[in-house]
Design a protein around this motif. Structure first.
Motif, short mmCIF file in Angstrom:
data_model
loop_
_atom_site.label_atom_id
_atom_site.label_comp_id
_atom_site.label_asym_id
_atom_site.label_seq_id
_atom_site.Cartn_x
_atom_site.Cartn_y
_atom_site.Cartn_z
N ILE A 1 40.18 6.09 22.38
CA ILE A 1 40.42 7.50 22.03
C ILE A 1 41.10 8.26 23.17
CG2 ILE A 1 38.50 7.57 20.42
CD1 ILE A 1 36.83 8.97 22.49
N SER A 2 41.28 7.63 24.32
CA SER A 2 42.00 8.29 25.41
C SER A 2 43.50 7.98 25.37
CB SER A 2 41.43 7.87 26.77
OG SER A 2 41.75 6.51 27.04
N ARG A 3 43.88 6.96 24.59
CA ARG A 3 45.30 6.60 24.49
C ARG A 3 46.05 7.63 23.65
NH1 ARG A 3 46.71 0.98 25.17
NH2 ARG A 3 48.59 1.51 23.99
N LYS A 4 47.08 8.21 24.23
CA LYS A 4 47.84 9.26 23.54
C LYS A 4 48.65 8.70 22.37
CE LYS A 4 48.25 12.45 27.46
NZ LYS A 4 47.27 11.75 28.30
N ASP A 5 48.93 7.38 22.38
CA ASP A 5 49.71 6.79 21.30
C ASP A 5 48.83 6.26 20.16
OD1 ASP A 5 48.60 4.88 22.89
OD2 ASP A 5 50.31 3.51 22.86
N TYR B 1 44.87 7.81 15.38
CA TYR B 1 43.65 8.50 14.93
C TYR B 1 42.82 9.00 16.11
CZ TYR B 1 45.02 5.98 10.76
OH TYR B 1 45.74 5.49 9.69
N ARG B 2 43.50 9.33 17.17
CA ARG B 2 42.80 9.75 18.39
C ARG B 2 41.93 11.00 18.16
NH1 ARG B 2 45.79 12.68 23.34
NH2 ARG B 2 44.05 12.77 24.80
N LYS B 3 42.51 12.03 17.55
CA LYS B 3 41.77 13.29 17.37
C LYS B 3 40.59 13.15 16.42
CE LYS B 3 45.43 16.48 18.71
NZ LYS B 3 46.30 17.60 18.30
N PRO B 4 40.77 12.55 15.22
CA PRO B 4 39.58 12.41 14.35
C PRO B 4 38.50 11.52 14.95
CG PRO B 4 41.52 11.37 13.36
CD PRO B 4 42.00 12.17 14.51
N MET B 5 38.90 10.47 15.67
CA MET B 5 37.90 9.61 16.29
C MET B 5 37.15 10.34 17.41
SD MET B 5 37.55 6.62 14.95
CE MET B 5 36.78 5.73 16.29
N THR B 6 37.89 11.15 18.18
CA THR B 6 37.25 11.94 19.23
C THR B 6 36.27 12.94 18.62
OG1 THR B 6 39.22 11.74 20.60
CG2 THR B 6 37.65 13.45 21.20
N PHE B 7 36.70 13.59 17.52
CA PHE B 7 35.80 14.53 16.84
C PHE B 7 34.57 13.82 16.30
CE2 PHE B 7 34.31 16.54 12.93
CZ PHE B 7 33.95 17.78 13.44
N TYR B 8 34.74 12.61 15.79
CA TYR B 8 33.61 11.84 15.25
C TYR B 8 32.59 11.55 16.36
CZ TYR B 8 31.00 7.93 13.32
OH TYR B 8 29.99 7.10 12.91
N VAL B 9 33.09 11.13 17.52
CA VAL B 9 32.19 10.84 18.66
C VAL B 9 31.50 12.12 19.10
CG1 VAL B 9 32.09 10.09 21.06
CG2 VAL B 9 33.55 8.87 19.43
N PHE B 10 32.26 13.22 19.19
CA PHE B 10 31.69 14.50 19.62
C PHE B 10 30.65 15.00 18.61
CE2 PHE B 10 31.86 19.19 19.75
CZ PHE B 10 31.40 19.38 21.04
N PHE B 11 30.92 14.80 17.32
CA PHE B 11 30.00 15.26 16.27
C PHE B 11 28.65 14.55 16.39
CE2 PHE B 11 28.20 15.16 11.99
CZ PHE B 11 28.29 16.50 11.64
#
Length: 293
Positions: free
Chosen positions: A97-101, A104-114
């Motif tokens: 989820i840190s890879r800019k390329d 699904y980086r943003k939804p995966m980051t939101f899932y972890v944060f949620f």
């Protein structure tokens, strides 16, 4: 200007000295109480130096040396296996989820944060572990619940996000695969963050007793913290019920206060020895990922 900086540094050092002393003094008091005679504690209260020296608290906690050694082995096993496996999964998730390329980086980051804010609760976890995974009285029941934490994933992501993408691109041009990039480039560069997260995972596994209370009935798989917790409860139970009289046990000789502090020393001692060796990585790992350029 130089004098001002020196004065400011002296004040900061003084504050941290006072803070350090405030941390050390209670620990010294715990050691003193654990080595004090129970009757002297009742008569004179807590002292910095034992009024009457006694190791009865440790003898009570270590009355079954085989069980203690076995519990230490179980705790060391779940700490080592859980920390290494958790560290690998945390690093892989954070790197993804840190890879800019990554699309699904943003939804995966939101899932972890949620999941960091909202959790399923104890009952669903208990049903999952016992009814569907059938892990009751299994060592894995002590490892899986703490295997990955969204908070640690976010810490690791903050660090990995600082690694320039040009490094990854240049290695890709040379023909390196994603697995080779991760294991031979990313992980060596992430040593401070890995040590920090690994240490926090190890502390979590070492101090955990609640999962053992939920899932472990087999006396051969009881971790150290749960064994000490049960010993302490057994002493309190004998001192507050009439069963001790029926068994002809003199409850006045049971060291409740000193054994409680002895339990603290036995439980926390090994990790307090390990922590200073990783302290410089721990501080560096917490700060380097928190600074925005």
């Amino acid at each position: 200007m130089k004098q001002t900086l020196n004065s400011g540094r002296a004040i900061v050092n003084l504050i941290f000295c006072v803070f350090s002393i405030a941390m050390i003094i209670p620990f010294l008091l715990v050691i003193s109480i654990s080595l004090s005679d129970e009757q002297s504690l009742i008569e004179h209260g807590y002292k910095w130096f034992p009024e009457k020296f006694s190791t009865l608290g440790y003898q009570v906690m270590l009355h079954s040396s085989h069980a203690i050694v076995h519990a230490y082995g179980i705790t060391i096993l779940i700490t080592v296996v859980g920390s290494l496996a958790g560290l690998l999964l945390t690093a892989m998730t954070a790197y993804t989820i840190s890879r800019k390329d990554f699309r699904y980086r943003k939804p995966m980051t939101f899932y972890v944060f949620f999941t960091m804010l909202f959790q399923g609760g104890i009952v669903p976890v208990y049903i999952l572990m016992t009814r569907y995974l059938h892990l009751r009285n299994s060592i894995w029941a002590l490892i899986l619940p703490l295997l990955i934490s969204p908070f640690y994933v976010m810490i690791m992501k903050g660090f990995l996000g600082k690694i320039p993408g040009e490094i990854i691109e240049s290695v890709k041009v040379d023909g390196a695969s994603e697995w080779r990039i991760f294991f031979q480039i990313i992980l060596p560069l992430s040593k401070p963050a890995l040590v920090t997260v690994g240490l926090m995972l190890a502390f979590g596994y070492w101090n955990d007793w609640f999962n053992g209370l939920l899932f472990i009935d087999d006396p051969n798989k009881v971790p150290l913290q749960l064994l000490l917790y049960r010993n302490m409860n057994a002493i309190e139970f004998l001192k507050t019920t009439a069963i001790a009289q029926q068994l002809n046990i003199d409850v006045s000789k049971l060291p409740s206060l000193s054994s409680r502090m002895a339990m603290t020393i036995l439980a926390a001692g090994p990790m307090m020895i390990v922590f200073p060796f990783f302290q410089r990585y721990f501080v560096g790992g917490l700060t380097v990922g928190a600074i925005k350029e």
